[in-house]
Structures are given as C-alpha cells and as structure tokens.
Design a protein around this motif. Structure first.
Motif, PDB file in Angstrom:
ATOM      1  N   UNK A  25      -6.645  50.982 -35.282  1.00  0.00           N
ATOM      2  CA  UNK A  25      -7.967  50.346 -34.839  1.00  0.00           C
ATOM      3  C   UNK A  25      -9.050  51.256 -34.698  1.00  0.00           C
ATOM      4  N   UNK A  26     -10.217  51.359 -35.425  1.00  0.00           N
ATOM      5  CA  UNK A  26     -11.132  52.035 -35.672  1.00  0.00           C
ATOM      6  C   UNK A  26     -12.333  51.588 -34.610  1.00  0.00           C
ATOM      7  N   UNK A  27     -12.663  52.467 -33.702  1.00  0.00           N
ATOM      8  CA  UNK A  27     -13.902  52.007 -32.734  1.00  0.00           C
ATOM      9  C   UNK A  27     -14.957  53.060 -32.972  1.00  0.00           C
ATOM     10  N   UNK A  28     -16.071  52.537 -32.651  1.00  0.00           N
ATOM     11  CA  UNK A  28     -17.248  53.382 -33.148  1.00  0.00           C
ATOM     12  C   UNK A  28     -18.353  52.612 -32.443  1.00  0.00           C
ATOM     13  N   UNK A  29     -19.599  53.261 -32.066  1.00  0.00           N
ATOM     14  CA  UNK A  29     -20.704  52.417 -31.788  1.00  0.00           C
ATOM     15  C   UNK A  29     -21.777  51.966 -32.736  1.00  0.00           C
ATOM     16  N   UNK A  30     -21.554  52.719 -33.969  1.00  0.00           N
ATOM     17  CA  UNK A  30     -22.671  52.728 -35.072  1.00  0.00           C
ATOM     18  C   UNK A  30     -21.778  51.682 -36.121  1.00  0.00           C
ATOM     19  N   UNK A  31     -22.796  50.178 -36.060  1.00  0.00           N
ATOM     20  CA  UNK A  31     -22.253  49.372 -37.282  1.00  0.00           C
ATOM     21  C   UNK A  31     -22.380  49.778 -38.641  1.00  0.00           C
ATOM     22  N   UNK A  32     -22.902  50.523 -38.914  1.00  0.00           N
ATOM     23  CA  UNK A  32     -23.066  51.171 -40.318  1.00  0.00           C
ATOM     24  C   UNK A  32     -21.788  51.880 -40.619  1.00  0.00           C
ATOM     25  N   UNK A  33     -21.200  52.811 -39.641  1.00  0.00           N
ATOM     26  CA  UNK A  33     -20.082  53.413 -39.851  1.00  0.00           C
ATOM     27  C   UNK A  33     -18.779  52.493 -39.994  1.00  0.00           C
ATOM     28  N   UNK A  34     -18.872  51.521 -39.117  1.00  0.00           N
ATOM     29  CA  UNK A  34     -17.613  50.345 -39.164  1.00  0.00           C
ATOM     30  C   UNK A  34     -17.819  49.763 -40.501  1.00  0.00           C
ATOM     31  N   UNK A  35     -18.940  49.461 -41.080  1.00  0.00           N
ATOM     32  CA  UNK A  35     -19.053  48.675 -42.365  1.00  0.00           C
ATOM     33  C   UNK A  35     -18.426  49.730 -43.400  1.00  0.00           C
ATOM     34  N   UNK A  36     -18.562  50.720 -43.260  1.00  0.00           N
ATOM     35  CA  UNK A  36     -17.735  51.701 -44.246  1.00  0.00           C
ATOM     36  C   UNK A  36     -16.314  51.742 -44.031  1.00  0.00           C
ATOM     37  N   UNK A  37     -16.128  51.850 -42.780  1.00  0.00           N
ATOM     38  CA  UNK A  37     -14.552  51.768 -42.686  1.00  0.00           C
ATOM     39  C   UNK A  37     -13.880  50.601 -43.060  1.00  0.00           C
ATOM     40  N   UNK A  38     -14.536  49.386 -42.932  1.00  0.00           N
ATOM     41  CA  UNK A  38     -13.858  48.069 -43.385  1.00  0.00           C
ATOM     42  C   UNK A  38     -13.652  48.071 -44.891  1.00  0.00           C
TER      43      UNK A  38
END
Length: 354
Positions: free
Chosen positions: A213-226
């Motif tokens: 589970x990758x948690x971050x406040x930044x939606x842009x970062x999470x889009x890269x993780x996806x």
C-alpha cells in the motif's frame, strides 16, 4: 564582536577565490563558534557576500559551471558554519539569492525545480527523480542549458544525493527481506512519492509480496505509482492521505509486516515524529518491522540547498533518531536496530514488534 565577525568574513571572501577544494586551507582555530552580526552591519555583510559571489561567478566557463558549483557549495557551507542562524537568514542568504550567480545555478533543472516547487511543497517526488537519475527526469534535463546540465551533473553526484540513491536500495532490500521472512507479506510505504524502490525489488517483480500500500498526499505522485501495477506488480495499491489524517486515525490502512517512510521524517518536528512512529508501529502485525531513515548532521550541501533550492531538512543525531520510539510501550518492542550508511549521511532506525 562586529569587528571580529567582519574579520572572519574577509577570510571567507578570500577563501571563495580558491579554484578547488584541494587548495582550501583548514579552518582557522576559533571560527567554530557562530558569529552574530548586529543588524546595522547587515549591509556590510551583504556587500561582502556579493563580492565573494562575483569572484565565484568568474569561475564559470562557457557551457561549463562545474568549478562554479563546487566552489559555491564550499563557500556557502563555510559561511553557514561560521555565522549565527540570525545573521545567515538576515544577511547572507538574501544577498546570495539576489546575486546574479543565482541565475547561473538556476539553469540547473534540479536546483530550479526545487526552488520553484512546481507541486507546491519542497522535496517532491519529481525532484527526487533527478537524484535517482531516473528516466522520468530526462526531458527536463535535456531542455536545460548545457551549462545548467554541468551544474546538475555535479550537484546530483554529491554525498547527500548518493545517500538518497543508497536509501532507495535499502528500502528495496527491506521489501525483499520482508518477503523472505513471511510469505506474501503486507507492506506500507508512507509518503511514498513515486515509489521508485519498487523498480529495484526482486520480491515485488517475482510476485512474492501480497500487498504493498503506497500512501501519499500528492495525487500526481500516486498516478505515477499506479503505473507500477502493470509494470512491476498488481499487489501495489495507492491511497491518498496526509500525515495529519494518519495521526488522527482517519485512514483504514490495515496491518502490515513492514512499514517504512523514505524521506518523510526529514520534514517532521520531533513531537510529530514520535507520535507518527507510535501510530505506524500500531499498524504492524506481530513480528512486523518499522523502518525510518533520517538525514544526519554534517551534510556539506545543506547551505546550498537552503539558498538556491529553498530546501530545508531537519538533520538529527543518532540519539534524536532513536528517540522517535519514545512513545512506544517498551514491552511491545522485540528489538531496535540503528544503522548508518557508509558515509554517515543517513541514519536508519528499525523497530520490531513482539
């Protein structure tokens, strides 16, 4: 005090003209104590800063600012070590930012990205991609001036950046170790950024991790993780959440065999760090481990980062890092382990739950 401080500063002005670190003489005895200059003398200090930086700017060669960057980092480190925080922030830092040398080093895409904060906060995942020399940062690097690229080639090769690259490998190894200890482990990455350690984990690519589970406040970062769900492992999940939400127990994260935070603690004050450590520890399964890195004092590039990158970290000692665990019930801890990288740049605290 004023005359002594200015005498020291003239020594720094002289040191700025040395063309390499090898030519630099040792610090004079007695300059270790921070010097505080009266406010009325700030214009004099600022003028000395401007003269020193003009000398350094003259080291720039067409298309190559390597010597400039090297000497600039050295001079700023020397000034920050010598002057009090008040004089540093009131006189030295503003004068340096206003000098034309700032325009030269901001041709470096790494330095410029940090200073402009395109995502609105310091140390974002895009910045760390420059440190990793990741392909995602290549377009910005190619769009920079030739001289700017020489600054970046130098700045991303310093000890602090090497420690960050090493940290990425340490985190990947921790994921693999969790998979070796327990079949299909559950793993939590807090403030995950772009989760670049996933690219280095053999266990993830081999399908030996049950959940990450990758948690971050930044939606842009999470889009890269996806994107890693298809290229690395479908076990990777993302969740947008802030540290405040985690501390307030407003997230349903679950339980994990490994919890880690890459660079998060470098920005947390001691009280928040201790609270978060306790909360994250509570998310561990029995036998689970919590891994926390933090930069140590003594980073040579700290002053350059503050002046030209507007990038501030909270550096700590070993005891301060170990103190992160102070709110955890000792009876719940099986073991704690403190380690450092080979250069003594980042310290790691690992806490195992009974």
């Amino acid at each position: 005090m004023a005359s002594g401080g200015l005498s020291l500063f003239r020594e720094h002005d002289r040191l700025s003209r040395f063309k390499s670190l090898e030519d630099r003489p040792p610090l004079p005895i007695g300059t270790q104590a921070p010097v505080s200059i009266p406010d009325t003398l700030y214009p004099v200090v600022a003028e000395d800063v401007r003269r020193a930086l003009t000398d350094i700017a003259n080291l720039a060669s067409p298309g190559n600012y390597t010597a400039l960057a090297d000497t600039l980092i050295d001079l700023l480190a020397l000034l920050k070590e010598t002057f009090s925080d008040r004089t540093w922030h009131g006189a030295v830092l503003p004068a340096a930012r206003a000098h034309t040398v700032a325009q030269l080093v901001h041709e470096c895409p790494f330095t410029s990205h940090s200073f402009t904060k395109p995502r609105g906060y310091p140390g974002d995942a895009g910045l760390i991609d420059f440190v990793y020399r990741h392909p995602a940062a290549r377009p910005a690097q190619e769009a920079a001036t030739a001289a700017g690229r020489t600054v970046m080639a130098f700045t991303v090769d310093v000890t602090a950046c090497e420690a960050v690259r090493r940290r990425r490998s340490v985190l990947a190894a921790a994921i693999d170790a969790a998979a070796a200890r327990r079949e299909q482990p559950a793993i939590l990455s807090v403030a995950c950024g772009h989760l670049r350690e996933a690219e280095l984990s053999l266990a993830l690519t081999a399908g030996r991790v049950g959940r990450l589970l990758a948690v971050d406040q930044d939606a842009t970062s999470l889009a890269a993780v996806e994107g890693y769900r298809g290229s690395v492992s479908p076990a990777i999940e993302t969740r947008q959440a802030t540290v405040r939400q985690i501390l307030a127990h407003r997230t349903d994260l679950g339980r994990f065999d490994l919890v880690y935070a890459a660079g998060l603690y470098d920005y947390l004050d001691a009280r928040v760090a201790a609270r978060l450590t306790r909360v994250l520890f509570d998310h561990l399964h029995p036998g689970g481990r919590l891994l926390i890195p933090n930069f140590l004092w003594g980073v040579r590039e700290e002053a350059y980062m503050e002046v030209f990158m507007d990038w501030y970290l909270l550096y700590r000692t070993r005891s301060e890092i170990e103190d992160f665990a102070r709110e955890i019930d000792p009876a719940a801890i099986r073991s704690t382990l403190y380690t450092e990288d080979a250069a003594g740049t980042i310290g790691y605290l690992e806490i195992e739950r009974i």
